[in-house]
Every structure is written in structure tokens, then in C-alpha cells.
Enzyme design. Structure first.
Site, PDB file in Angstrom:
ATOM      1  CG  ASP A   1      22.336 -18.775  72.759  1.00 49.88           C
ATOM      2  OD1 ASP A   1      21.151 -19.059  72.981  1.00 49.88           O
ATOM      3  OD2 ASP A   1      22.816 -18.628  71.616  1.00 49.88           O
TER       4      ASP A   1
ATOM      5  CD  GLU B   1      19.388 -22.601  74.038  1.00 50.51           C
ATOM      6  OE1 GLU B   1      18.304 -22.692  73.443  1.00 50.51           O
ATOM      7  OE2 GLU B   1      20.270 -21.790  73.696  1.00 50.51           O
TER       8      GLU B   1
END
Length: 624
Positions: free
Chosen positions: A296, A333
């Protein structure tokens, strides 16, 4: 000649080496290993370099009082049990609970706790996966690049919201043509439901989802159906409730991210913090047989060391993959538009497997929907879409009006395959971070949804779907939390409403993330696919995926396998893959196609004279 080959008169040559800075092997750490959980409280280890004393608190049952036992300090700042009675070993592991007291303070859960049965503030429990769980000996793994990935949130994927109930829906994904299931974060957080990005127990699995045993059952069930598993993990920040890491050591730095304090990746004692991250990351691969990790918001990993933590983790992951004999993938990401993430280490990159590409989403979404607000402002033209389909990034050193600066750099398309980029029509952020969490199916018609699906699924990128998009789900995916602390809950709700009020939304229209109904509304309605409109879109998705897998030109991962043509005045756009054409009519008016096609798939077939209705996509082979 290498540097060491130069000889000076009268000086004996004692060392010879050659240097190729581009391809030299870096002196990367070799001690990063998967965490092996303790099988008894006598095996508990804890790093607390600044503690003067440490005690192990042990309870023989969930509701039993704790007894305190001293721990002894090692020179490297690790603490080991010292004098735990033998009788503790007779207590069933499932009943044992333990915690740690620093310098006589309150008992805290283990930073490496693998299970928190009573929540993130409670005592830790022991757990190792029962080896009899596994039936996946024949699973050889798979590379995520080029696969069909399906992102889901465990709590809202099914009415029950558990990993075991999700297993019952896996056959739907197999029938659709999915190759990998990507779980939004399952690490332990405070409260009953949450997106998962407020986790504080990085080594544990949220109990409401079924805990760690349920995760193992889910992975095994996926592998039995030839589905790989991607686990979304968060290493850039910790949640606001239950984060006791700073009490144990310098896990956090003085810097901040959008979500709170930064993780200490480059300051004093950061070696152990990086090992803490690697220990949990690699354990998902070994003990839980997970195939890939989605990392993330890596742009929030503040690391100024010469070897970035991502590169270090990639090296350790590649080494582990070689030992296990199956592919392991790391997916970043990132909003940096930095191709170094997925460039090979030999070419100066970090060597990650893939990265999410928001530019692809923005280019497709704005082209079809006409939205231009916020960070969509620079997107929407046919030129923009063509650039992204053939180059991966729109902002590749260009000016970003949203950021008010130049952004990104070009992808070296001769070095990086297009399949290193994950493309999507929507994801949890692009839906959930809208003010009311509305899906594209709420404001686009079936033809427009079909256009978006075709551009993603027939592109050279790695396609990812978000749960329910395949049938045009009408249930929203809203931002929801369940912070038990009243002040934190109020602050979260107020912050959400204020944020969107600043952008012109009525505060009363923004759902309260703390309202249980916000969570309930976000659950998929599995009766929808039986409806005619939903069934038609679902069949179109199945057909697109089947076509992609059947035709080599449509799953070619190279950038030079795709070209784009368009005539904005005439109202058409085309993506070409070898002899295959994907013609798009984004407007409402009928359009004369510029080329005759042997049509293989269409949302609405063109008329015999080549006229296509508006909001349409037509896929076929050139007939000329």
C-alpha cells in the site's frame, strides 16, 4: 581493464576486481527471513533496545489473571524469557494468552503477535498454521503479470463478511475467468469493520474475518481452484488505535504521512524496523502460501538510505521464491509515476513485479464519463488515452495541474513490459473515496461500462477488477469505520464530512463512516447478477476475458503490441492489437466505423453499413 589492474612501480599488486556499476551485485542484507511464530511462551522474543526491564505476563485462559515472569536482555536489544515455569507447557496453546510489560508498565500485546482473539488491546495468543490444512501440493504458483486480478473486501464481499463465506463465492470467480484474488488488508485493527488500512497488528489476521486459520483455509481453497492469492499489506503507517510499537522501540520516525507518523526506515535502529517489515511480509508467503503482496502507498515509505526498503524486500522475496520453487510477486501502489519501481535491478530499478497505474484508470474513466473534477482535470482527451495505452503513464515528466508541478518520468518501454502495470476501471479508492461511494454503474449506462471493460481487459496491461463491477453492482462501496473510541469516531466522521464540504458537497449527503448502515450498504447484493441488465454485463465480461486468454495478440505483454488511432471529430477511438481492433464510440450519437471488421464481440453489433450506435464497443479482426 578493471581498476585493480593498474600497477604502480614498486608496489605489489594485492587485489584485482572489475566494476560495472550498472550490474554490480549490491551488498544487500542476507539476514531477512520470514518470521517463525513461537510455539510456546518460552519462545517469545521481543526487541526493546531502550527498555531497562521486561516482564512476560502469561494467562492460562482468556479470562484468567496473568502471572509475571522476568525476561533477560541480550546485547542486541532483544529480550528472551527467563524462568517460565514448566507447567505452562501443559496448558492448551489455544487457551494461553500473553503480553509484555516494559519497565513495570501496563501489559501490552506482542509487537509480533500472530493472533489477537480479544482485540488489538488485549493479550496475544499463540498460533501456527495446522499443516493438515494444506492440500495444495500441486499448486505451482503463477506470475501475476498478465493475469486477471480480482480485488475484494472480505467484510463486504458476502453477507457474513468472513473468509470462510468468501470461499463459497470462489467458483463465481473461476467461471468469470479470474486468475488471482486480491484481498484488501486483513491485518488486525480496532473495531468490528474497517477498510483495513487502520491496522496495528501487522502479523495478525482480523478475528472478525475468521482469524489466521480462516486465511489459511481461504488460500488453500483458492489454490484448489487454480486461483492465486494477493494480500494487500500496509507498511507506511499504523492505525490510530492500538499502536503500541513506539513503547517498545524506535519503530516510528519524526516525519509524518497523511495518516500519521512515518515508519522509521532510515534513522537510528532502522535495521530492526526493516527486518520487522520483512519478517511479516515473507511469512505470508511461507506459512500462509500467499502468492503476491500488494504494498500500500509506497510513496509514503520515507527512506533515504542508498538501498531502499522496497529493493531490499524485493531481493529477499526473489531469494525466497527460488527456495520455495514458485513465483512470488510484489505489487506496489504508487502515485509517483516512477518506473524504477518495476525496472530490473540490473537496470537500476528496485525489481518489483508490478505496480498499480492510476493514470490508466483516469484516462479511461474521464474519456468515457466526461468527469474532470480534482485530479481528473488533465485527463479526458483521446490524445491522453492514446498516450496512456501506448506508454503507460500520462504524466511522465509533464505538468500536473492538480499537483501544480511537473510529475513522473517516462517508462522505458524497451525494458519494462506493459504487464508490469495493473489497469482497472475502478478499485476501492476510486469508488470509496468519492463523496458518496457511488460506483460507475450508478451514473454510466451499460455501453459505457462495456467500453471501460474492453479497454482494460484487452489492453497489454495486467487487468484488475473490483468486486461486483463484472455485473454492474448498484451497491455503493463507501468509506466505513467502527472506532470504539467516541472521540476518534467523531473526529473521523467530522473530518470526512468537512473534506467533501470544502469541495462543494452538502455535508448531510456524505455518509457517516461510523454509522453501521454505511458498512451494511456497502455489502454486495448477490441476487443482482440474476437480473437481465446485470446478467448481460456479466456475460460480456466473461466473453472479454475468454477472448483475451484465447487470442495471443490480446494478451501480448509488450508495449509495442498496442497502437491507438482516433478521430475525435468523427467520434471514434480504436485500440489495435496485431490484427485485432477494439473500436470505441464514446458519444451518444451513431458513428460510421472507418474500417470493416469481422466482428467477434460487441456490446451492440454495428449495422450492415458499418454504422455503430453510440456508447458502444466493437471487437474484431480487420476484414480488409
Amino acid at each position: 581493464m578493471g581498476v585493480g589492474d593498474r600497477e604502480s612501480p614498486g608496489v605489489e599488486k594485492t587485489l584485482t576486481w572489475t566494476i560495472d556499476q550498472r550490474r554490480a551485485k549490491l551488498p544487500l542484507r542476507s539476514d531477512l527471513e520470514p518470521f517463525v511464530p513461537p510455539r510456546g511462551v518460552d519462545e517469545v522474543r521481543v526487541w526493546a533496545p531502550d527498555a531497562a526491564s521486561m516482564a512476560l505476563a502469561v494467562a492460562t485462559g482468556p479470562d484468567s489473571p496473568t502471572s509475571s515472569y522476568p525476561m533477560r536482555r541480550q546485547p542486541d536489544g532483544w529480550w528472551l524469557p527467563d524462568g517460565v515455569p514448566d507447567g505452562i507447557g501443559a496448558v492448551p496453546v489455544s487457551e494461553l494468552r500473553y503480553g509484555l510489560s516494559i519497565d513495570g508498565g501496563a501489559v501490552r500485546p506482542d509487537p509480533r503477535s500472530v493472533r489477537q482473539p480479544e482485540g488489538v488491546h488485549g493479550l496475544s495468543a499463540l498460533f501456527t498454521v495446522d499443516e493438515s490444512t494444506w492440500t495444495d501440493d500441486s499448486w505451482g504458483g503463477a506470475d501475476v503479470r498478465g493475469a486477471i486480478v480480482y480485488e475484494l473486501h472480505v467484510g463486504t464481499f458476502t453477507p457474513a463478511g468472513t473468509l470462510d463465506s468468501a470461499i463459497a463465492r470462489l467458483d463465481h470467480l473461476v467461471d468469470l475467468g479470474v486468475d488471482f484474488v486480491e484481498l484488501m488488508p486483513v491485518n488486525a485493527f480496532n473495531g468490528a469493520h474497517n477498510w483495513g488500512y487502520d491496522g496495528v497488528g501487522w502479523y495478525a489476521v482480523h478475528e472478525a474475518y475468521g482469524g489466521p486459520a480462516a486465511l489459511a483455509r481461504f488460500v488453500d481453497a483458492c489454490h484448489a481452484r487454480d486461483l492465486g492469492v494477493v494480500l494487500d499489506v500496509v507498511y507506511n503507517h499504523l492505525g490510530p488505535s492500538g499502536n503500541y510499537l513506539p513503547e517498545f522501540g524506535p519503530y516510528l520516525s519524526t516525519g509524518t504521512t497523511s495518516w500519521g507518523s512515518s515508519v522509521n526506515l532510515d534513522g537510528p535502529d532502522s535495521d530492526e524496523v526493516r527486518a520487522f517489515i520483512a519478517g511479516t511480509a515473507l511469512r505470508w508467503f511461507t506459512e500462509f502460501h500467499v502468492d503476491a503482496l500488494r504494498l500500500d502507498a509506497v510513496h509514503a515509505l520515507h527512506d533515504e538510505r542508498a538501498v531502499h526498503v522496497l529493493e531490499e524486500l524485493a531481493v529477499a522475496t526473489d531469494a525466497l521464491a527460488a527456495r520455495l520453487g514458485r513465483p512470488l510477486s510484489l505489487i506496489a501502489e504508487s502515485d509517483l509515476n516512477n518506473p524504477r519501481l518495476v525496472m530490473s535491478r540490473a537496470d537500476g530499478g528496485y525489481g518489483l513485479t508490478a505496480q498499480w497505474d492510476d493514470d490508466i484508470h483516469h484516462a479511461i474513466h474521464t474519456f468515457v464519463s466526461g468527469e474532470r473534477q480534482g485530479y481528473y482535470a488533465d485527463f479526458g482527451s483521446a490524445e491522453c488515452l492514446a498516450k496512456v495505452l501506448t506508454g503507460g503513464f500520462f504524466h511522465d515528466g509533464t505538468y500536473s495541474s492538480f499537483r501544480r508541478r511537473n510529475h513522473g518520468r517516462p517508462i522505458p518501454t524497451d525494458l519494462v513490459p506493459a504487464s508490469s502495470l495493473l489497469a482497472f476501471t475502478c478499485n476501492h479508492d476510486q469508488i470509496g473515496n468519492r463523496a458518496v461511494g457511488d460506483r460507475p454503474s450508478e451514473y454510466l449506462d451499460g455501453g459505457q461500462l462495456a467500453i471501460k471493460a474492453a479497454l482494460v481487459l484487452l489492453s497489454p496491461f495486467t487487468p484488475m477488477l473490483f468486486m461486483g463491477e463484472e455485473w454492474g453492482a448498484r451497491t455503493p462501496f463507501q468509506y466505513f469505520t467502527s472506532h470504539p473510541e467516541p472521540d476518534l469516531g467523531r473526529a473521523t466522521a467530522e473530518g470526512r464530512k468537512s473534506e467533501f464540504a470544502e469541495h462543494g458537497w452538502d455535508r448531510d449527503d456524505v455518509p457517516d463512516p461510523q454509522d453501521p448502515e454505511t458498512f451494511t450498504r456497502s455489502k454486495l447484493d448477490w441476487s443482482e447478477p440474476d437480473g437481465p441488465e446485470h446478467a448481460r454485463l456479466l456475460d460480456f465480461y466473461r466473453s472479454l476475458i475468454a477472448l483475451r486468454k484465447a487470442e495471443p495478440a490480446l494478451h501480448d505483454p509488450a508495449f509495442d503490441s498496442v497502437a491507438a488511432e482516433f478521430d475525435s471529430d468523427a467520434g471514434w477511438f480504436a485500440m489495435r492489437r496485431g490484427d485485432w481492433w477494439v473500436f470505441v464510440v464514446p458519444g451518444e450519437d451513431p458513428v460510421a466505423l472507418p474500417r470493416r471488421l469481422d466482428v467477434r464481440l460487441a456490446w451492440e453489433p454495428p449495422a450492415p453499413d458499418g454504422i455503430s450506435p453510440g456508447h458502444n464497443v466493437i471487437v474484431g479482426v480487420a476484414a480488409d
